[in-house]
Design an enzyme around this catalytic site. Sequence first.
Site, PDB file in Angstrom:
ATOM      1  CD  GLU A 189     -43.969  18.345 -11.555  1.00  0.00           C
ATOM      2  OE1 GLU A 189     -42.763  18.556 -11.326  1.00  0.00           O
ATOM      3  OE2 GLU A 189     -44.529  18.585 -12.640  1.00  0.00           O
ATOM      4  NE  ARG A 220     -32.567  15.365  -8.410  1.00  0.00           N
ATOM      5  CZ  ARG A 220     -33.823  15.714  -8.655  1.00  0.00           C
ATOM      6  NH1 ARG A 220     -34.246  16.917  -8.409  1.00  0.00           N
ATOM      7  NH2 ARG A 220     -34.662  14.858  -9.175  1.00  0.00           N
ATOM      8  CE  LYS A 265     -41.004  12.887 -11.452  1.00  0.00           C
ATOM      9  NZ  LYS A 265     -42.268  13.407 -10.931  1.00  0.00           N
TER      10      LYS A 265
HETATM   11  P1  ATP Z   1     -39.674  16.469 -12.233  1.00  0.00           P
HETATM   12  O1  ATP Z   1     -38.538  16.807 -13.112  1.00  0.00           O
HETATM   13  O2  ATP Z   1     -40.743  15.715 -12.913  1.00  0.00           O
HETATM   14  O3  ATP Z   1     -40.145  17.592 -11.360  1.00  0.00           O
HETATM   15  P2  ATP Z   1     -38.784  15.362  -9.759  1.00  0.00           P
HETATM   16  O4  ATP Z   1     -37.827  14.235  -9.601  1.00  0.00           O
HETATM   17  O5  ATP Z   1     -38.477  16.675  -9.186  1.00  0.00           O
HETATM   18  O6  ATP Z   1     -39.037  15.400 -11.280  1.00  0.00           O
HETATM   19  P3  ATP Z   1     -41.262  15.437  -8.259  1.00  0.00           P
HETATM   20  O7  ATP Z   1     -42.454  14.599  -8.426  1.00  0.00           O
HETATM   21  O8  ATP Z   1     -41.396  16.898  -8.483  1.00  0.00           O
HETATM   22  O9  ATP Z   1     -40.157  14.845  -9.224  1.00  0.00           O
HETATM   23  O10 ATP Z   1     -40.609  15.163  -6.854  1.00  0.00           O
HETATM   24  C1  ATP Z   1     -41.320  15.129  -5.654  1.00  0.00           C
HETATM   25  C2  ATP Z   1     -40.393  15.449  -4.513  1.00  0.00           C
HETATM   26  O11 ATP Z   1     -39.310  14.521  -4.464  1.00  0.00           O
HETATM   27  C3  ATP Z   1     -39.782  16.822  -4.674  1.00  0.00           C
HETATM   28  O12 ATP Z   1     -39.815  17.479  -3.438  1.00  0.00           O
HETATM   29  C4  ATP Z   1     -38.368  16.547  -5.101  1.00  0.00           C
HETATM   30  O13 ATP Z   1     -37.511  17.541  -4.657  1.00  0.00           O
HETATM   31  C5  ATP Z   1     -38.077  15.194  -4.439  1.00  0.00           C
HETATM   32  N1  ATP Z   1     -37.064  14.445  -5.194  1.00  0.00           N
HETATM   33  C6  ATP Z   1     -37.086  14.169  -6.513  1.00  0.00           C
HETATM   34  N2  ATP Z   1     -35.966  13.517  -6.887  1.00  0.00           N
HETATM   35  C7  ATP Z   1     -35.216  13.364  -5.778  1.00  0.00           C
HETATM   36  C8  ATP Z   1     -33.941  12.767  -5.504  1.00  0.00           C
HETATM   37  N3  ATP Z   1     -33.211  12.193  -6.462  1.00  0.00           N
HETATM   38  N4  ATP Z   1     -33.486  12.801  -4.234  1.00  0.00           N
HETATM   39  C9  ATP Z   1     -34.216  13.358  -3.256  1.00  0.00           C
HETATM   40  N5  ATP Z   1     -35.408  13.936  -3.450  1.00  0.00           N
HETATM   41  C10 ATP Z   1     -35.928  13.940  -4.684  1.00  0.00           C
HETATM   42 MG    MG Z   2     -40.149  18.380  -9.436  1.00  0.00          MG
END
Ligand code: ATP
Ligand code: MG
Length: 581
Positions: A54, A280, A290
């Site tokens: 996102e 994660r 984020k």
């Molecule tokens: P938000 O709360 O804004 O959704 P987010 O960390 O999930 O934050 P995204 O941009 O939705 O951010 O994440 C993109 C991809 O990265 C998603 O598939 C998410 O599952 C993965 N991702 C995010 N944080 C992690 C992490 N700490 N470890 C592994 N994968 C991650």
């Molecule tokens: Mg997300």
Amino acid sequence: MFLSRAGLSRRCKSKLVMEERDRVPAANFIAAIISADIKANKNDGKVMTRFPPEPNGYLHIGHAKSICLNFGLAEIFNGVCNLRFDDTNPIKEEQEYIDSILEDVQWLGFDWENRLYFASDYFARFCEFAVILIKKGKAYVDSLSADEIREYRGTLTNPGKESPYRNRTIEENLDLFERMKDGEFPDGTHVLRAKIDMTSGNLNLRDPVIYRILHARHHRTDDTWCIYPMYDFAHGQSDSIEGITHSICTLEFEDHRPLYDWFIDELELDCHPQQIEFARLNLTYTIMSKRKLVRLVTDGYVKGWDDPRMPTISGLRRRGYTPESIRDFCDRIGVAKKESMVDMALLEHCLREDLNKRAPRVMAVLKPLKVIIENYPAGKVEELDAVNNPEDPAAGSRKVPFSRELYIEKDDFMEEPPKKFFRLAPGREVRLRYGYFITCVDVKKDAATGEILELRCLYDPETKGGNAPDGRKVKATLHWVSANHALEAEVRLYSHLFTRENPADAEEGKDFTSYINEESLEVLPNCQVEPSLKDAEPESIYQFERLGYFCVDRHDCTGEKPVFNRSVTLRDTWARMQKKV
Ligand code: ATP
Ligand code: MG
């Protein structure tokens, strides 16, 4: 219960063995699932994954794990991986974030070729999907307020309550949804909800909102839309539209899977991606949310998203992390179903291993102390041979000027050395790297403060290159620079941004900002580095002998004075921890 030392080490060893196995990419459980799917000729044996950020912040090291996993699996199985922005929330999303994400994924070494997509490109399709659901009697326009909807949803222990608007006729719903789309209603007056089950044990299935009214300008579609799909309605359908075979995401979406499946089944879409969840990445001494990272930036705790203390990819890059070291780290941590916390020392270890092979060695003095070699002729300059990288003979050697006035590190001298201090002290002899043996004969001090201003030394001309013909030994070798030839530089020393291993786990009445390390940045404005660094390019990385790895700052390197960021010290706590096991 206490574990005996032996028990502890056995446990750690078995963990190590597991980690070793996980390093073989095909050995992770997701690869095993995909491999079995290919064998069964599911999806005609094709593999298509995607990385779906996102654009509401910069990418961090956790995203790197997901990027490496998605692009990595596609590569292993001869498939492809898309880059898709899930840009459904115009309020929090910005072009700046899109640009940074594109740059970071590319920098990490991955290529989406011509497969760059945006969920916003599918907004018209999502509207059609919504209409299909309404026509099937599977979606309705609700006119409860946001608070009421929350209240009606119930809790984990109490079932929800049906909205009084739940049984609007299909015609009424179609009409209202059309008018929502046409901008007839203000924000928050109506929403479109899926009609599933208000008593479901899974809260995500209690008639989730799928569309909301939002009179907001979108960074890509501008003011075309005043209704926006919820993330949950967009994400799975986007995957399906693109033909994603394996939709890999983090564990928090496990409970959303039944909803994603419901949408795709009800919409009777041809492509039904298989969602697989993994844990994660969490890393000690930093945060990965984020929402919290935004706060660090907007509240001024750090200097921007790419502050070298940030766990963002652009921060790590500016700090001196290489794409290779980050990919290696992602390989080593493996992929699991269980949440865990990875030690920051492992990330640092991966960087050291990479840089040890590649980084040219140079001499730099961070806290300079003047040394005058009394018996060295004034005006004489010798060019001494220095090895560029002992790990890489092909890197060759360079010349370093040696003269009567030098700088050494303040910490390398003690007037009254304790027992275990083997470096320079009054009357003591040490080696200058690539140079000569010197002996300290006098110490000049500021009469008022007692501060040491200068050392007077004698050198032994017979010891050129670092060895004494009579075989006498010294206990220390110091780095140095020639005072008249050295370049002044600013060096920024970084340490952990937080004082607590898990800053998110805050004590009562505190939050993660309570654990910010006030000493995470130390700026040394008057360092002296060897002249060969004069034309060092931005982002080039060096080992400052005995001190660590340092990279030329990407942004602040204009003007006369170069700026170096300490990427990582030489001390390897990770390797030490492994030895103890
Ligand atoms: P938000 O709360 O804004 O959704 P987010 O960390 O999930 O934050 P995204 O941009 O939705 O951010 O994440 C993109 C991809 O990265 C998603 O598939 C998410 O599952 C993965 N991702 C995010 N944080 C992690 C992490 N700490 N470890 C592994 N994968 C991650
Ligand atoms: Mg997300």
